[in-house]
Design a protein around this motif. Structure first.
Motif, mmCIF file in Angstrom:
data_model
loop_
_atom_site.group_PDB
_atom_site.id
_atom_site.type_symbol
_atom_site.label_atom_id
_atom_site.label_comp_id
_atom_site.label_asym_id
_atom_site.label_seq_id
_atom_site.Cartn_x
_atom_site.Cartn_y
_atom_site.Cartn_z
ATOM 1 N N GLU A 176 -2.094 -6.442 -3.307
ATOM 2 C CA GLU A 176 -2.586 -5.249 -4.002
ATOM 3 C C GLU A 176 -1.523 -4.625 -4.894
ATOM 4 O O GLU A 176 -1.810 -4.167 -6.004
ATOM 5 C CB GLU A 176 -3.077 -4.217 -2.973
ATOM 6 C CG GLU A 176 -4.348 -4.625 -2.262
ATOM 7 C CD GLU A 176 -4.823 -3.546 -1.308
ATOM 8 O OE1 GLU A 176 -4.239 -2.442 -1.314
ATOM 9 O OE2 GLU A 176 -5.783 -3.804 -0.557
ATOM 10 N N GLU A 177 -0.289 -4.576 -4.407
ATOM 11 C CA GLU A 177 0.793 -3.970 -5.178
ATOM 12 C C GLU A 177 1.075 -4.779 -6.441
ATOM 13 O O GLU A 177 1.311 -4.214 -7.519
ATOM 14 C CB GLU A 177 2.053 -3.874 -4.319
ATOM 15 C CG GLU A 177 3.099 -2.928 -4.881
ATOM 16 C CD GLU A 177 2.585 -1.507 -5.043
ATOM 17 O OE1 GLU A 177 2.940 -0.876 -6.059
ATOM 18 O OE2 GLU A 177 1.827 -1.033 -4.178
ATOM 19 N N VAL A 178 1.052 -6.095 -6.311
ATOM 20 C CA VAL A 178 1.238 -6.964 -7.479
ATOM 21 C C VAL A 178 0.091 -6.761 -8.455
ATOM 22 O O VAL A 178 0.294 -6.707 -9.675
ATOM 23 C CB VAL A 178 1.330 -8.448 -7.047
ATOM 24 C CG1 VAL A 178 1.336 -9.358 -8.274
ATOM 25 C CG2 VAL A 178 2.569 -8.689 -6.206
ATOM 26 N N ASN A 179 -1.124 -6.620 -7.948
ATOM 27 C CA ASN A 179 -2.284 -6.406 -8.810
ATOM 28 C C ASN A 179 -2.156 -5.113 -9.608
ATOM 29 O O ASN A 179 -2.508 -5.057 -10.791
ATOM 30 C CB ASN A 179 -3.561 -6.363 -7.966
ATOM 31 C CG ASN A 179 -3.990 -7.740 -7.496
ATOM 32 O OD1 ASN A 179 -3.618 -8.747 -8.093
ATOM 33 N ND2 ASN A 179 -4.766 -7.793 -6.425
ATOM 34 N N ARG A 180 -1.652 -4.064 -8.971
ATOM 35 C CA ARG A 180 -1.442 -2.795 -9.686
ATOM 36 C C ARG A 180 -0.402 -2.962 -10.791
ATOM 37 O O ARG A 180 -0.554 -2.408 -11.884
ATOM 38 C CB ARG A 180 -0.997 -1.700 -8.704
ATOM 39 C CG ARG A 180 -2.098 -1.202 -7.797
ATOM 40 C CD ARG A 180 -1.659 0.076 -7.076
ATOM 41 N NE ARG A 180 -2.682 0.520 -6.157
ATOM 42 C CZ ARG A 180 -2.785 0.130 -4.891
ATOM 43 N NH1 ARG A 180 -1.895 -0.712 -4.390
ATOM 44 N NH2 ARG A 180 -3.752 0.591 -4.121
ATOM 45 N N LYS A 181 0.637 -3.701 -10.495
ATOM 46 C CA LYS A 181 1.685 -3.934 -11.490
ATOM 47 C C LYS A 181 1.125 -4.703 -12.681
ATOM 48 O O LYS A 181 1.386 -4.355 -13.844
ATOM 49 C CB LYS A 181 2.839 -4.709 -10.860
ATOM 50 C CG LYS A 181 4.001 -4.947 -11.813
ATOM 51 C CD LYS A 181 5.141 -5.674 -11.118
ATOM 52 C CE LYS A 181 6.309 -5.912 -12.081
ATOM 53 N NZ LYS A 181 7.428 -6.630 -11.413
#
Length: 231
Positions: A176-181
């Motif tokens: 999820e964090e990578v997706n936000r980035k």
């Protein structure tokens, strides 16, 4: 029929033959989406012809054509980028060319706003030399963003649709964090592309509208909304 001859009858190169065949399919089989129907009608109106004449210009015989349509999303985008570079060779995208692009994208299962997102990411210095991308993007965006012809609210709504198109088609991975980035980077690139377009920037400035502020507000709003979707 210069646009048809230029954009579709270049059959010596396979990728342009595919464009012709896809357009002919959309006209011939009758199984078209509302977007395709509107695009075909608009194209015929602009060219001053009917669908039968358009089929004749396409040299006919495509009722049973079965072109090999790219299956993967990345392949479809790569193909449309080739066509965008073709129609932007003269640093301009005529309405007829945009409608043709919509028809072809529709045959591939893509909608109008997906075309907008792909166009936005293609009309850059990565694909066009000098100011070519800025000019072709400006002529394309006239169908969506026009500070002299639309209110600030209308322009905001159009920009919102474009940012949402970019966001909804941004690659998603497991983290999820990578997706936000990735989402943030995609939206920031869209803003940078707009701001690099001096023609659009000047038009908003002439109307006393703070285009950079509007862009950043819509970018932030879209990121906030789609970040929640990723959670």
């Amino acid at each position: 029929m210069s646009i048809i001859n230029r954009f579709l009858a270049v059959v010596t190169e396979p990728q342009f033959k595919l464009a012709r065949d896809l357009t002919a399919m959309a006209i011939a089989d009758g199984k078209i989406t509302e977007e395709e129907k509107n695009a075909i009608s608009a194209l015929c109106q602009l060219e001053g012809i009917d669908k039968a004449q358009l089929m004749e210009q396409l040299q006919g015989g495509y009722q049973n054509v079965a072109p090999e349509i790219p299956k993967e999303r990345k392949e479809k985008e790569a193909y449309l980028r080739q066509l965008i570079r073709l129609i932007g060779a003269d640093k301009h995208s005529a309405p007829q060319e945009v409608y043709l692009l919509q028809i072809i994208a529709g045959r591939m299962g893509l909608n109008h706003m997906e075309v907008v997102g792909i166009f936005l990411s293609t009309a850059t210095r990565r694909y066009f030399k000098g100011d070519g991308g800025a000019k072709v993007l400006h002529s394309f965006l006239k169908n969506h963003i026009d500070p002299k012809g639309r209110s600030e609210r209308e322009n905001r709504e159009c920009l919102r649709s474009i940012y949402e198109s970019v966001a909804s088609h941004t690659e998603r991975l497991q983290d999820e964090e990578v997706n936000r980035k990735i989402l943030r980077q995609s939206l920031e690139r869209a803003t940078e592309t707009f701001m690099e377009n001096r023609i659009i920037m000047q038009e908003f400035k002439d109307m006393n509208l703070d285009f950079p502020r509007i862009l950043k507000e819509e970018e932030f709003r879209t990121f906030k909304r789609y970040s929640q979707v990723l959670s």
